[in-house]
Design an enzyme around this catalytic site. Structure first.
Site, PDB file in Angstrom:
ATOM      1  N   HIS A  77      -2.536   7.487   7.006  1.00 58.87           N
ATOM      2  CA  HIS A  77      -1.521   8.379   6.428  1.00 58.87           C
ATOM      3  C   HIS A  77      -2.132   9.716   5.982  1.00 58.87           C
ATOM      4  CE1 HIS A  77       2.380   6.431   6.215  1.00 58.87           C
ATOM      5  NE2 HIS A  77       1.870   5.322   5.706  1.00 58.87           N
ATOM      6  N   GLY A 102       0.830  -1.199   0.000  1.00 62.24           N
ATOM      7  CA  GLY A 102       0.000   0.000   0.000  1.00 62.24           C
ATOM      8  C   GLY A 102       0.860   1.241   0.000  1.00 62.24           C
ATOM      9  N   HIS A 117      -4.162   1.371   7.707  1.00 67.44           N
ATOM     10  CA  HIS A 117      -2.822   1.974   7.698  1.00 67.44           C
ATOM     11  C   HIS A 117      -2.750   3.118   6.678  1.00 67.44           C
ATOM     12  CE1 HIS A 117       1.746   1.456   7.801  1.00 67.44           C
ATOM     13  NE2 HIS A 117       1.561   2.223   6.749  1.00 67.44           N
ATOM     14  N   GLU A 118      -3.254   2.867   5.472  1.00 65.08           N
ATOM     15  CA  GLU A 118      -3.122   3.873   4.406  1.00 65.08           C
ATOM     16  C   GLU A 118      -4.045   5.068   4.633  1.00 65.08           C
ATOM     17  OE1 GLU A 118      -0.561   3.581   2.681  1.00 65.08           O
ATOM     18  OE2 GLU A 118      -0.173   1.468   3.035  1.00 65.08           O
ATOM     19  N   CYS A 168       6.096  -0.030   7.200  1.00 67.49           N
ATOM     20  CA  CYS A 168       5.701   1.107   6.377  1.00 67.49           C
ATOM     21  C   CYS A 168       6.881   1.494   5.488  1.00 67.49           C
ATOM     22  CB  CYS A 168       5.318   2.278   7.284  1.00 67.49           C
ATOM     23  SG  CYS A 168       4.852   3.760   6.386  1.00 67.49           S
ATOM     24  N   LEU A 169       6.595   1.760   4.220  1.00 68.76           N
ATOM     25  CA  LEU A 169       7.669   2.142   3.295  1.00 68.76           C
ATOM     26  C   LEU A 169       8.332   3.449   3.727  1.00 68.76           C
ATOM     27  CD1 LEU A 169       5.977   1.280  -0.133  1.00 68.76           C
ATOM     28  CD2 LEU A 169       7.706  -0.048   1.103  1.00 68.76           C
ATOM     29  N   GLN A 208       2.897  10.095   1.199  1.00 66.69           N
ATOM     30  CA  GLN A 208       4.205   9.428   1.265  1.00 66.69           C
ATOM     31  C   GLN A 208       5.084   9.787   0.070  1.00 66.69           C
ATOM     32  OE1 GLN A 208       2.353   5.336   2.078  1.00 66.69           O
ATOM     33  NE2 GLN A 208       4.345   5.205   3.060  1.00 66.69           N
TER      34      GLN A 208
HETATM   35 ZN    ZN Z   1       2.765   3.497   5.679  1.00 67.89          ZN
END
Ligand code: ZN
Length: 154
Positions: free
Chosen positions: A134, A45, A130-131, A88-89, A50
């Site tokens: 953000h 995701g 999670h997304e 998380c990226l 991000q």
């Molecule tokens: Zn993330």
């Protein structure tokens, strides 16, 4: 398609994203670029903030080949709980244990502007939570009951 730079600067990730009011070519290109970026980074995701775009846009790919493109996503119901590892990226090299709902229903616009509802269970429900977090500047590290050390990785 372009590959975008994934931000790791927490100060930038804390900013709140604005809703998309018009789905124009720029948003469609953003969706394409985000999907490519997510895949190259081996993520499931990615949220627009991000990659430095403060718009409420998310892509998720839990099942390979099935990309969810979510514009102005909103979680409209959640039930059950699951507790498990999350990463998380934007927080590279770290993971933590986070409690999430087991099942969620999410409402969003697709790239054609249709309102759609998506049901998520397990990992998909986790990614949806999670997304969308953000978009409000919330990181999983805020919710983790425990961060894992590198030696905890199998
Ligand atoms: Zn993330």
């Amino acid at each position: 398609m372009a590959t975008l730079k994934i931000l790791t600067d927490e100060e930038l990730l804390r900013r709140k994203s604005r809703p998309v009011d018009k789905i124009n070519q720029r948003i469609k290109t953003l969706l394409d670029d985000m999907t490519q970026t997510m895949r190259l980074a081996d993520g499931v995701g990615l949220a627009a903030p991000q990659v430095g775009v403060l718009r409420r846009v998310v892509v998720i790919e839990v099942e390979p080949g099935e990309v969810l493109e979510l514009i102005n996503p909103e979680i409209i119901s959640r039930d059950g709980t699951q507790t498990g590892p999350e990463g998380c990226l934007s927080v590279p090299g770290r993971r933590g244990i986070v409690e999430r709902p087991e099942h969620v229903v999410l409402r969003a616009l697709d790239r054609d502007g249709n309102i759609r509802e998506y049901e998520g269970e397990g990992l998909l429900a986790r990614a949806m939570c999670h997304e969308t977090d953000h978009l409000d500047g919330i990181l999983y590290t805020d919710k983790a009951e425990k961060m894992l050390d590198e030696e905890d990785d199998e």
